[in-house]
Write an enzyme that holds these catalytic residues in place. Structure first.
Site, PDB file in Angstrom:
ATOM      1  N   CYS A  76      34.095  44.755  47.717  1.00 43.28           N
ATOM      2  CA  CYS A  76      34.293  46.129  47.262  1.00 43.28           C
ATOM      3  C   CYS A  76      34.753  46.125  45.810  1.00 43.28           C
ATOM      4  O   CYS A  76      35.379  45.170  45.358  1.00 43.28           O
ATOM      5  CB  CYS A  76      35.357  46.790  48.163  1.00 43.28           C
ATOM      6  SG  CYS A  76      35.828  48.461  47.700  1.00 43.28           S
ATOM      7  N   GLY A  77      34.484  47.192  45.105  1.00 48.69           N
ATOM      8  CA  GLY A  77      34.967  47.315  43.738  1.00 48.69           C
ATOM      9  C   GLY A  77      36.490  47.321  43.646  1.00 48.69           C
ATOM     10  O   GLY A  77      37.058  47.000  42.604  1.00 48.69           O
TER      11      GLY A  77
END
Length: 178
Positions: free
Chosen positions: A57-58
């Protein structure tokens, strides 16, 4: 009578809200990545920060800040990372994959739970408690994305929740730990 229920009854007395379904966080069962139970009642007297985590995930770099928060407040705070694959399938790994990723990339030493669902009909009882006012006695919420945070006080009462964009070391969280 459960202290949470007494607190909720006091809080909601004037609003005529039923507290019959409010339950204690300490009664909920959750296993760690190793399959052994995480016993929430062992953390009475400490804050608990629950964070639904994902390795692709970012927001994954927040693991570093979570570890830093763990190191700084370990006498006052327990952090529990809760892997979830419901947002963009960003946590596809099994328990071994997740553990290796966290240790190798971020040196994680705080607790990581088994992978669970945090929303929908199959949501784990922990997240039903965290997100439903009729269970936690405080507020309704919905988990919007990975790395959403829920802070519980030293008596097992939900303080608040914070969206993914709130960094773990934000004053919004740390002001409760000082």
């Amino acid at each position: 009578m459960n202290p949470l229920k007494i607190f909720a009854q006091t809080l909601f007395l004037k609003k005529n809200i039923s507290t019959d379904s409010i339950q204690s966080l300490y009664d909920i069962k959750l296993n760690g990545l190793n399959g052994k139970p995480i016993v929430f009642s062992e953390f009475k007297g400490k804050h608990i920060l629950f964070v639904n985590v994902a390795s692709k995930c970012g927001f994954t770099p927040q693991y570093k800040d979570l570890q830093s928060l763990h190191d700084e407040y370990k006498d006052k705070l327990v952090i529990i990372g809760v892997p979830c694959n419901q947002f963009g399938k960003q946590e596809p790994g099994n328990a071994n994959d997740i553990e290796s990723f966290c240790e190798i990339n971020y040196g994680v030493t705080f607790l990581i739970s088994q992978k669970i669902d945090v929303k929908g009909t199959n949501a784990h009882p922990l997240y039903k408690w965290l997100t439903q006012k009729n269970k936690n006695g405080i507020v309704n919420s919905s988990v919007k994305w990975n790395f959403q945070k829920y802070l519980v006080n030293t008596k097992g009462v939900l303080i608040d929740y914070y969206f993914s964009t709130t960094k773990p070391n934000s004053n919004k969280i740390t002001k409760h730990l000082k």
